[in-house]
Motif scaffolding. Structure first.
Motif, PDB file in Angstrom:
ATOM      1  N   HIS A 156       0.802  -1.224   0.000  1.00 21.69           N
ATOM      2  CA  HIS A 156       0.000   0.000   0.000  1.00 21.69           C
ATOM      3  C   HIS A 156       0.835   1.274   0.000  1.00 21.69           C
ATOM      4  O   HIS A 156       0.264   2.366   0.096  1.00 21.69           O
ATOM      5  CB  HIS A 156      -0.946  -0.007   1.199  1.00 21.69           C
ATOM      6  N   ALA A 157       2.138   1.146  -0.142  1.00 22.38           N
ATOM      7  CA  ALA A 157       3.023   2.318  -0.235  1.00 22.38           C
ATOM      8  C   ALA A 157       2.747   3.307   0.896  1.00 22.38           C
ATOM      9  O   ALA A 157       2.581   4.516   0.679  1.00 22.38           O
ATOM     10  CB  ALA A 157       2.881   2.993  -1.593  1.00 22.38           C
ATOM     11  N   VAL A 158       2.697   2.802   2.105  1.00 23.28           N
ATOM     12  CA  VAL A 158       2.424   3.627   3.281  1.00 23.28           C
ATOM     13  C   VAL A 158       3.728   4.211   3.813  1.00 23.28           C
ATOM     14  O   VAL A 158       4.726   3.501   3.942  1.00 23.28           O
ATOM     15  CB  VAL A 158       1.728   2.803   4.379  1.00 23.28           C
ATOM     16  N   THR A 159       3.710   5.497   4.129  1.00 24.15           N
ATOM     17  CA  THR A 159       4.827   6.148   4.806  1.00 24.15           C
ATOM     18  C   THR A 159       4.575   6.070   6.306  1.00 24.15           C
ATOM     19  O   THR A 159       3.642   6.724   6.811  1.00 24.15           O
ATOM     20  CB  THR A 159       4.955   7.615   4.371  1.00 24.15           C
ATOM     21  N   PRO A 160       5.335   5.271   7.049  1.00 20.90           N
ATOM     22  CA  PRO A 160       5.021   5.040   8.460  1.00 20.90           C
ATOM     23  C   PRO A 160       4.884   6.306   9.297  1.00 20.90           C
ATOM     24  O   PRO A 160       4.007   6.402  10.158  1.00 20.90           O
ATOM     25  CB  PRO A 160       6.183   4.165   8.942  1.00 20.90           C
ATOM     26  N   LEU A 173       1.154  -3.604  18.331  1.00 24.80           N
ATOM     27  CA  LEU A 173       1.539  -2.208  18.139  1.00 24.80           C
ATOM     28  C   LEU A 173       3.043  -1.987  18.270  1.00 24.80           C
ATOM     29  O   LEU A 173       3.524  -0.880  18.009  1.00 24.80           O
ATOM     30  CB  LEU A 173       0.797  -1.319  19.139  1.00 24.80           C
ATOM     31  N   LYS A 174       3.771  -3.018  18.637  1.00 22.41           N
ATOM     32  CA  LYS A 174       5.220  -2.835  18.830  1.00 22.41           C
ATOM     33  C   LYS A 174       5.929  -2.531  17.510  1.00 22.41           C
ATOM     34  O   LYS A 174       6.730  -1.591  17.430  1.00 22.41           O
ATOM     35  CB  LYS A 174       5.821  -4.080  19.489  1.00 22.41           C
ATOM     36  N   VAL A 175       5.659  -3.315  16.476  1.00 21.70           N
ATOM     37  CA  VAL A 175       6.317  -3.070  15.186  1.00 21.70           C
ATOM     38  C   VAL A 175       5.881  -1.734  14.592  1.00 21.70           C
ATOM     39  O   VAL A 175       6.731  -0.968  14.125  1.00 21.70           O
ATOM     40  CB  VAL A 175       6.070  -4.235  14.213  1.00 21.70           C
ATOM     41  N   PRO A 176       4.580  -1.395  14.583  1.00 27.35           N
ATOM     42  CA  PRO A 176       4.215  -0.074  14.072  1.00 27.35           C
ATOM     43  C   PRO A 176       4.949   1.066  14.772  1.00 27.35           C
ATOM     44  O   PRO A 176       5.404   2.016  14.122  1.00 27.35           O
ATOM     45  CB  PRO A 176       2.700  -0.008  14.324  1.00 27.35           C
ATOM     46  N   MET A 181       5.222   4.734  13.238  1.00 29.97           N
ATOM     47  CA  MET A 181       3.800   5.074  13.228  1.00 29.97           C
ATOM     48  C   MET A 181       3.347   5.540  14.602  1.00 29.97           C
ATOM     49  O   MET A 181       3.937   5.187  15.625  1.00 29.97           O
ATOM     50  CB  MET A 181       2.964   3.848  12.832  1.00 29.97           C
ATOM     51  N   HIS A 182       2.267   6.298  14.618  1.00 28.28           N
ATOM     52  CA  HIS A 182       1.577   6.589  15.865  1.00 28.28           C
ATOM     53  C   HIS A 182       0.658   5.409  16.176  1.00 28.28           C
ATOM     54  O   HIS A 182       0.048   4.832  15.261  1.00 28.28           O
ATOM     55  CB  HIS A 182       0.779   7.875  15.752  1.00 28.28           C
ATOM     56  N   THR A 183       0.545   5.049  17.431  1.00 28.82           N
ATOM     57  CA  THR A 183      -0.205   3.856  17.801  1.00 28.82           C
ATOM     58  C   THR A 183      -1.324   4.202  18.773  1.00 28.82           C
ATOM     59  O   THR A 183      -1.173   5.056  19.650  1.00 28.82           O
ATOM     60  CB  THR A 183       0.707   2.801  18.443  1.00 28.82           C
ATOM     61  N   VAL A 184      -2.453   3.498  18.595  1.00 31.07           N
ATOM     62  CA  VAL A 184      -3.611   3.679  19.468  1.00 31.07           C
ATOM     63  C   VAL A 184      -4.095   2.297  19.895  1.00 31.07           C
ATOM     64  O   VAL A 184      -4.462   1.474  19.057  1.00 31.07           O
ATOM     65  CB  VAL A 184      -4.750   4.430  18.755  1.00 31.07           C
ATOM     66  N   HIS A 185      -4.065   2.059  21.200  1.00 30.71           N
ATOM     67  CA  HIS A 185      -4.539   0.789  21.745  1.00 30.71           C
ATOM     68  C   HIS A 185      -6.026   0.935  22.069  1.00 30.71           C
ATOM     69  O   HIS A 185      -6.412   1.753  22.905  1.00 30.71           O
ATOM     70  CB  HIS A 185      -3.749   0.444  23.010  1.00 30.71           C
ATOM     71  N   VAL A 186      -6.862   0.156  21.377  1.00 24.78           N
ATOM     72  CA  VAL A 186      -8.306   0.192  21.582  1.00 24.78           C
ATOM     73  C   VAL A 186      -8.666  -0.897  22.578  1.00 24.78           C
ATOM     74  O   VAL A 186      -8.491  -2.089  22.300  1.00 24.78           O
ATOM     75  CB  VAL A 186      -9.057   0.000  20.248  1.00 24.78           C
ATOM     76  N   VAL A 187      -9.156  -0.501  23.744  1.00 20.75           N
ATOM     77  CA  VAL A 187      -9.389  -1.444  24.842  1.00 20.75           C
ATOM     78  C   VAL A 187     -10.884  -1.528  25.134  1.00 20.75           C
ATOM     79  O   VAL A 187     -11.649  -0.607  24.824  1.00 20.75           O
ATOM     80  CB  VAL A 187      -8.617  -1.009  26.105  1.00 20.75           C
ATOM     81  N   PRO A 188     -11.316  -2.636  25.742  1.00 18.60           N
ATOM     82  CA  PRO A 188     -12.728  -2.731  26.132  1.00 18.60           C
ATOM     83  C   PRO A 188     -13.006  -1.828  27.322  1.00 18.60           C
ATOM     84  O   PRO A 188     -12.094  -1.444  28.061  1.00 18.60           O
ATOM     85  CB  PRO A 188     -12.891  -4.211  26.499  1.00 18.60           C
TER      86      PRO A 188
END
Length: 229
Positions: A156-160, A173-176, A181-188
């Protein structure tokens, strides 16, 4: 960390775009156990233990089975996604919020495209996302392992550095984060009963370097970043 610079929004699917409380993935989880029973001949409890060990070690039970058993991954995907999708309720507000985000929106899931399309149809978001990058597109290399992300970025030719990654599994989310990349953890929410899950499946690591944001309400979190007229 601000997300004002983000022009590519990357979303996991299960338990991220719909709430865990609808228990959709519980159906998949149990069908995976049944599949392990059929392949190994184990009793249910032992098959479930092996399933979770594979999940923790290999990223997916499928990857573990492919590494240790001669199985057809397409047969596996068809059988474990033979579920009732009605528990996923339409969520036009969330889909409108994501639709309004500036730039590209892509699904990146360890499930397959058909499962993702079924979920998006229920949510009302079949026109929201540019593409779905599933486990088949990843050539069965799952998150959280590096090759999966490398294949995604190439496809997808994404620029991290101008991308944000949304996930319910913090380990994914560790590799992103490492890629920039910016990371967002979506939790219950606090009312979710996770007694049937392993601790690592619900692990939260607030304050860890690879977790930039944590939210239990994706729509509210995203709404400030929509396009301004």
């Amino acid at each position: 960390m601000s997300l004002s610079h983000v022009d590519c929004w990357i979303f996991d699917l299960d338990n991220t775009l719909y709430p865990r409380t609808c228990r959709l993935f519980d159906q998949v989880d149990k069908l995976i156990t049944s599949y392990v029973v059929d392949v190994t001949g184990y009793e249910w409890a032992d098959a479930r233990k092996l399933q979770k060990e594979f999940f923790a070690e290999y990223g997916t039970t499928l990857n573990g089975l492919m590494a240790t058993r001669n199985i057809d991954p397409h047969d596996y995907l068809q059988k474990v996604h033979d579920i009732d999708y009605s528990p996923v309720q339409p969520n036009p507000a969330l889909m409108d919020t994501i639709r309004a985000l500036p730039g590209r929106k892509i699904i990146f899931t360890n499930a397959d495209r058909g499962h993702a399309e079924n979920v998006l149809n229920r949510l009302g978001g079949d026109d929201v996302f540019e593409d779905i990058f599933g486990i088949i597109e990843a050539e069965f290399a799952p998150k959280p392992h590096n090759p999966s992300y490398e294949k995604f970025l190439a496809a997808h030719a994404v620029t991290p550095k101008s991308a944000a990654f949304f996930e319910d599994m913090e380990v994914n989310l560790k590799v992103p984060h490492n890629l920039g990349m910016h990371t967002v953890h979506v939790v219950p929410g606090a009312d979710f009963d996770g007694s049937e899950l392993e601790p690592f499946e619900l692990e939260r690591k607030d304050g860890e370097a690879h977790i930039h944001h944590v939210t239990d309400d994706l729509g509210t979190f995203l709404s400030p970043f929509g396009r301004r007229n």
